[in-house]
Write an enzyme that holds these catalytic residues in place. Structure first.
Site, PDB file in Angstrom:
ATOM      1  N   SER A 194      35.358  81.237  30.201  1.00  0.00           N
ATOM      2  CA  SER A 194      35.820  80.854  31.516  1.00  0.00           C
ATOM      3  C   SER A 194      36.768  81.755  31.951  1.00  0.00           C
ATOM      4  CB  SER A 194      36.312  79.455  31.111  1.00  0.00           C
ATOM      5  OG  SER A 194      37.577  79.677  30.235  1.00  0.00           O
ATOM      6  N   GLY A 245      39.690  83.814  30.368  1.00  0.00           N
ATOM      7  CA  GLY A 245      40.013  85.110  30.472  1.00  0.00           C
ATOM      8  C   GLY A 245      40.995  85.783  31.421  1.00  0.00           C
ATOM      9  N   GLU A 285      33.720  89.008  31.121  1.00  0.00           N
ATOM     10  CA  GLU A 285      32.537  88.448  31.489  1.00  0.00           C
ATOM     11  C   GLU A 285      33.100  86.935  31.650  1.00  0.00           C
ATOM     12  OE1 GLU A 285      30.181  90.069  32.861  1.00  0.00           O
ATOM     13  OE2 GLU A 285      30.576  91.932  32.131  1.00  0.00           O
ATOM     14  N   GLN A 344      31.128  69.753  28.012  1.00  0.00           N
ATOM     15  CA  GLN A 344      30.439  70.315  29.005  1.00  0.00           C
ATOM     16  C   GLN A 344      29.458  69.165  29.539  1.00  0.00           C
ATOM     17  OE1 GLN A 344      30.452  73.723  29.762  1.00  0.00           O
ATOM     18  NE2 GLN A 344      29.415  72.740  31.778  1.00  0.00           N
ATOM     19  N   GLU A 380      29.047  95.994  30.727  1.00  0.00           N
ATOM     20  CA  GLU A 380      28.474  95.678  29.389  1.00  0.00           C
ATOM     21  C   GLU A 380      27.082  96.085  29.204  1.00  0.00           C
ATOM     22  OE1 GLU A 380      29.932  92.541  26.553  1.00  0.00           O
ATOM     23  OE2 GLU A 380      29.659  91.377  28.515  1.00  0.00           O
TER      24      GLU A 380
HETATM   25  N1  LIG Z   1      28.864  83.210  29.733  1.00  0.00           N
HETATM   26  C1  LIG Z   1      29.673  82.589  30.258  1.00  0.00           C
HETATM   27  O1  LIG Z   1      29.921  83.192  31.281  1.00  0.00           O
HETATM   28  C2  LIG Z   1      30.386  81.446  29.791  1.00  0.00           C
HETATM   29  C3  LIG Z   1      31.089  80.653  30.780  1.00  0.00           C
HETATM   30  N2  LIG Z   1      31.654  79.424  30.285  1.00  0.00           N
HETATM   31  C4  LIG Z   1      32.585  78.827  31.334  1.00  0.00           C
HETATM   32  O2  LIG Z   1      33.930  78.171  30.719  1.00  0.00           O
HETATM   33  C5  LIG Z   1      33.651  76.701  30.760  1.00  0.00           C
HETATM   34  C6  LIG Z   1      34.516  76.354  29.588  1.00  0.00           C
HETATM   35  O3  LIG Z   1      33.773  76.642  28.397  1.00  0.00           O
HETATM   36  P1  LIG Z   1      34.515  76.927  27.104  1.00  0.00           P
HETATM   37  O4  LIG Z   1      33.831  77.195  26.017  1.00  0.00           O
HETATM   38  O5  LIG Z   1      35.662  76.195  26.769  1.00  0.00           O
HETATM   39  O6  LIG Z   1      35.148  78.624  27.446  1.00  0.00           O
HETATM   40  P2  LIG Z   1      36.386  79.229  26.960  1.00  0.00           P
HETATM   41  O7  LIG Z   1      36.699  80.189  27.812  1.00  0.00           O
HETATM   42  O8  LIG Z   1      37.258  78.329  26.511  1.00  0.00           O
HETATM   43  O9  LIG Z   1      36.193  79.904  25.554  1.00  0.00           O
HETATM   44  C7  LIG Z   1      35.386  81.111  25.332  1.00  0.00           C
HETATM   45  C8  LIG Z   1      35.918  81.776  24.192  1.00  0.00           C
HETATM   46  O10 LIG Z   1      37.273  81.900  24.193  1.00  0.00           O
HETATM   47  C9  LIG Z   1      38.130  81.186  23.226  1.00  0.00           C
HETATM   48  N3  LIG Z   1      39.149  80.702  23.566  1.00  0.00           N
HETATM   49  C10 LIG Z   1      39.866  79.211  23.849  1.00  0.00           C
HETATM   50  N4  LIG Z   1      40.878  79.634  24.123  1.00  0.00           N
HETATM   51  C11 LIG Z   1      41.475  80.697  24.158  1.00  0.00           C
HETATM   52  C12 LIG Z   1      42.598  81.307  24.401  1.00  0.00           C
HETATM   53  N5  LIG Z   1      43.767  80.501  24.829  1.00  0.00           N
HETATM   54  N6  LIG Z   1      42.894  82.683  23.944  1.00  0.00           N
HETATM   55  C13 LIG Z   1      41.942  83.251  23.821  1.00  0.00           C
HETATM   56  N7  LIG Z   1      40.592  82.920  23.455  1.00  0.00           N
HETATM   57  C14 LIG Z   1      40.374  81.576  23.498  1.00  0.00           C
HETATM   58  C15 LIG Z   1      37.156  80.087  22.747  1.00  0.00           C
HETATM   59  O11 LIG Z   1      37.213  79.427  21.485  1.00  0.00           O
HETATM   60  P3  LIG Z   1      36.762  77.942  21.290  1.00  0.00           P
HETATM   61  O12 LIG Z   1      35.435  77.954  21.625  1.00  0.00           O
HETATM   62  O13 LIG Z   1      37.235  78.088  19.721  1.00  0.00           O
HETATM   63  O14 LIG Z   1      37.773  77.254  22.110  1.00  0.00           O
HETATM   64  C16 LIG Z   1      35.558  80.827  22.792  1.00  0.00           C
HETATM   65  O15 LIG Z   1      35.628  81.672  21.712  1.00  0.00           O
HETATM   66  C17 LIG Z   1      32.276  76.435  30.978  1.00  0.00           C
HETATM   67  O16 LIG Z   1      32.297  75.426  31.523  1.00  0.00           O
HETATM   68  C18 LIG Z   1      31.906  77.647  31.867  1.00  0.00           C
HETATM   69  O17 LIG Z   1      32.074  77.483  33.207  1.00  0.00           O
HETATM   70  C19 LIG Z   1      31.874  79.138  29.228  1.00  0.00           C
HETATM   71  C20 LIG Z   1      31.177  80.091  28.289  1.00  0.00           C
HETATM   72  C21 LIG Z   1      30.527  81.023  28.426  1.00  0.00           C
END
Ligand SMILES: NC(=O)C1=CN([C@@H]2O[C@H](COP(=O)(O)OP(=O)(O)OC[C@H]3O[C@@H](n4cnc5c(N)ncnc54)[C@H](OP(=O)(O)O)[C@@H]3O)[C@@H](O)[C@H]2O)C=CC1
Ligand SMILES: O=C(O)CCC(=O)C(=O)O
Length: 483
Positions: A230, A234, A251, A332, A463
Site C-alpha cells: 500500500s 510504502g 511498487e 480486504q 523492477e
Molecule cells: N501489489 C500491490 O500493489 C498491492 C497493493 N496493496 C494495497 O494495499 C492495501 C492494503 O493491503 P495490505 O496487505 O494491508 O498492504 P500493506 O502495505 O499493509 O502490506 C504490504 C507488506 O508490508 C508489510 N507491512 C505492514 N506494515 C508494515 C510496516 N509498518 N513496515 C513495513 N512493512 C509493513 C505487510 O506485512 P503484513 O502482511 O504482515 O501486514 C506486507 O508484507 C490494499 O487494499 C491495496 O490497496 C496491497 C497489496 C499489494
C-alpha cells in the site's frame, strides 16, 4: 491424493529452518474452516539474526563465479516448474486465486528465476575510450550488499521471485518478509532456493507481522529495500530507508484506466475489461478499475460487460469450474464492499454484483461489481479498491477520455480498446502510466521487460527484466594508465 495437511512454518535464518512458536493461523479464504498453515510471530530479534547471517554470507556469494549463481537460480526455477501443481495448489488454498491462476503464477515465478539465471551471466559493464591519451576506462556493475524484500499477498510467489532473483543473480544477499496473509507460499520459494544449493545465509526468511518489515526498513546493515504494497506503508518504508541513505524501491497501487472508444471491437473490449477488472478477483495493482467509455458504444458495452460479469462463476479456488475465487482476507472484503456503498452514495449506479455471497463453503466471496454513471472526481475513481469492483465513466470524445484516464494520483498501467492507429499511438505516447496496453487488459505482464509506474504508483528504478540491474547493482568506474 493431494496432501493438504496444515503446515507449521519456520523462519529461514543462516541457512537453518528455525522452529518458533506457531502464533497465528492462516486460513483459506475459500473455506475459513480450513487451516492452511500456522505461522510464527517473528520480530526484531529474528531480523537481527537473519541480517547478520546475510551480511556474513554476502561477500563470498558476490565473489563466486557467476556461473554458480546462475546454476542455483536455474535449478530453483526448474524445481518450481516441476512443482507448479503442488505449490500452485498451496497458493490457491492460501490466497484464493483459482487453481489455474495459481499454477500459472508459480510457473511464472519459475520462469523469472530462469530469466535471472541468464542475467547473472550477461555482460553489464562497458569498456570506453578515455578523453585522455593512454588511459582506459571501464565500468563495472557490482553487488550492493544485503537487500530487504517486503512482499504483498496478491502475488505471493511471483513478486518474491521477481525481487529475490535479480538480487541474488547480481551477488547480493536477501532478507525477506512475506505478507501475513500468504507466508506458506513464500516459504515454498525459500525451500526451492535452499534445495537448489544456495549457500547458507544468502537468503533469509523472517515470518511475522508488519513490525518485521519496519525492522528491515530501519536496519543499518540492510543496503536497500524493495517493497510492494500500500501507499501508506510504502511511504513509511521509504522514510526509514532515506533516513539512513539506503536504496529504496516501491511498487504500490494503481487506479488503472481502460479507455473504450466507439470504434473498438466490442467483443474484444468486453473480454479485455472482464479480464482486467475481475480476474484474480481484481486483486492486481494493474487491474482495470476505471472503464472510460465513449458515449456511442457506452450502453452496449455496459450491457455486454454486465452480462459476462453476472455469468462469472464465483467460488472455491480449487473448484475447476470457478472463474473468480474469493477475496484474500476479511479486511480486504470489507474494504471492497465499503467502496461499493461509497460509490452508490456518490451517485454511481450499481449495474450488477457488489454483494457478499455464500458459496458451498464458508468463504470470503463477493460478486463482481460494475458501477456506471460515475465521474472522475468521485472517490471510487480516485482511490484504489483492490477488489472486483469496476466503475464506468462516460465520455464524449477521445480527448475527454485521455484527460479522464490521466486524472489520477496513480500511474501504473493503462489501456485503450480501439481500431484507430492514430488514437492507439497517441494514447501510448500521452497516457501518464508506466505501462500502456492497446487492445489488451491493463493487467498481466511479461516477466522479461521493465515493470513499474509513474506518479504515486512507483518510486525508484523499475523492477523486472533487464531493468532490474539498476536497483540491485552499483556502478564502479575504473581508470587505468595504459602507457
Ligand atoms: N501489489 C500491490 O500493489 C498491492 C497493493 N496493496 C494495497 O494495499 C492495501 C492494503 O493491503 P495490505 O496487505 O494491508 O498492504 P500493506 O502495505 O499493509 O502490506 C504490504 C507488506 O508490508 C508489510 N507491512 C505492514 N506494515 C508494515 C510496516 N509498518 N513496515 C513495513 N512493512 C509493513 C505487510 O506485512 P503484513 O502482511 O504482515 O501486514 C506486507 O508484507 C490494499 O487494499 C491495496 O490497496 C496491497 C497489496 C499489494
Ligand atoms: O499484472 C500483473 O501481471 C502483475 C500485477 C502485480 O504485480 C501486482 O498486482 O502486484
Amino acid at each position: 491424493m493431494a496432501d493438504d495437511a496444515p503446515l507449521t512454518l519456520r523462519h529461514l535464518i543462516g541457512g537453518e529452518w528455525i522452529d518458533a512458536p506457531a502464533e497465528r493461523e492462516v486460513r483459506s479464504p475459500s473455506d475459513l474452516s480450513e487451516l492452511v498453515a500456522l505461522q510464527p510471530d517473528g520480530g526484531v530479534e529474528e531480523v537481527e539474526a537473519a541480517v547478520a547471517a546475510a551480511r556474513a554470507a554476502q561477500p563470498a556469494w558476490a565473489d563466486a563465479s557467476p556461473e554458480l549463481r546462475s546454476d542455483v537460480l536455474d535449478r530453483a526455477g526448474t524445481l518450481l516448474l516441476e512443482r507448479k501443481d503442488r505449490i500452485g495448489r498451496l497458493l490457491a488454498r492460501e490466497e484464493g486465486k483459482t487453481l489455474a491462476e495459481a499454477v500459472g503464477e508459480t510457473a511464472r515465478a519459475g520462469r523469472v528465476l530462469k530469466y535471472f539465471a541468464g542475467e547473472a551471466l550477461r555482460r553489464h559493464g562497458q569498456n570506453l575510450e578515455s578523453v585522455r591519451p593512454a588511459v582506459e576506462v571501464q565500468t563495472y556493475r557490482q553487488a550492493v550488499g544485503v537487500f530487504g524484500l517486503i512482499t504483498p499477498w496478491n502475488f505471493p510467489i511471483a513478486i518474491p521471485a521477481w525481487k529475490a532473483a535479480p538480487a541474488l543473480a547480481f551477488g547480493n544477499a536477501v532478507v525477506m518478509k512475506p505478507a501475513g496473509t500468504t507466508p506458506a507460499t513464500a516459504a515454498a520459494l525459500a525451500e526451492v532456493l535452499v534445495e537448489a544449493g544456495l549457500p547458507k545465509g544468502v537468503f533469509g526468511l523472517v515470518i511475522g507481522p508488519g513490525r518485521v518489515g519496519a525492522a528491515i526498513a530501519a536496519h543499518r546493515d540492510i543496503d536497500g529495500v524493495s517493497f510492494t504494497g500500500s501507499q501508506g506503508v510504502g511511504a513509511q518504508v521509504a522514510a526509514a530507508c532515506m533516513a539512513r541513505q539506503a536504496r529504496v524501491q516501491l511498487e504500490m497501487g494503481g487506479k488503472n484506466p481502460l479507455v473504450v472508444l466507439d470504434d473498438a471491437d466490442l467483443d474484444r473490449a468486453v473480454s479485455v475489461a472482464l479480464d482486467g477488472a475481475f480476474f484474480a478477483t481484481g486483486q492486481r495493482c494493474t487491474a482495470s478499475s476505471r472503464l472510460i467509455v465513449q458515449e456511442g458504444v457506452h450502453d452496449r458495452f455496459v450491457e455486454a460487460l454486465a452480462e459476462r460479469a453476472r455469468a462469472l462463476k464465483v467460488g472455491h479456488a480449487l473448484d475447476p469450474e470457478t472463474q473468480m475465487g474469493p477475496v484474500a482476507n476479511a479486511s480486504q472484503l470489507e474494504q471492497n464492499l465499503d467502496y461499493v456503498r461509497i460509490a452508490q452514495a456518490e451517485g454511481g449506479r450499481l449495474v450488477c454484483g457488489g454483494e457478499r455471497t455464500q458459496g458451498r463453503t464458508d468463504g470470503l466471496y463477493m460478486t463482481p461489481a460494475i458501477l456506471s454513471e460515475t465521474t472522475p472526481d468521485m472517490r471510487i475513481n480516485r482511490e484504489e479498491v483492490f477488489g472486483p469492483v469496476a466503475s464506468i465513466i462516460r465520455v464524449r470524445t477521445y480527448e475527454e477520455a485521455l484527460e479522464a484516464a490521466n486524472a489520477s494520483v496513480f500511474g501504473l498501467s493503462s489501456g485503450i480498446c480501439t481500431t484507430s492507429l492514430k488514437h492507439a499511438r497517441h494514447f501510448q505516447r500521452y497516457s501518464r502510466a508506466g505501462m500502456v496496453m492497446v487492445n489488451l487488459p491493463t493487467a498481466g505482464v511479461d516477466y522479461h521487460v521493465p515493470f513499474g509506474g509513474t506518479k504515486g504508483s512507483s518510486y525508484g528504478p523499475r523492477e523486472q527484466g533487464f531493468a532490474a540491474v539498476e536497483f540491485y547493482t552499483q556502478t564502479k568506474t575504473a581508470y587505468s594508465f595504459a602507457g
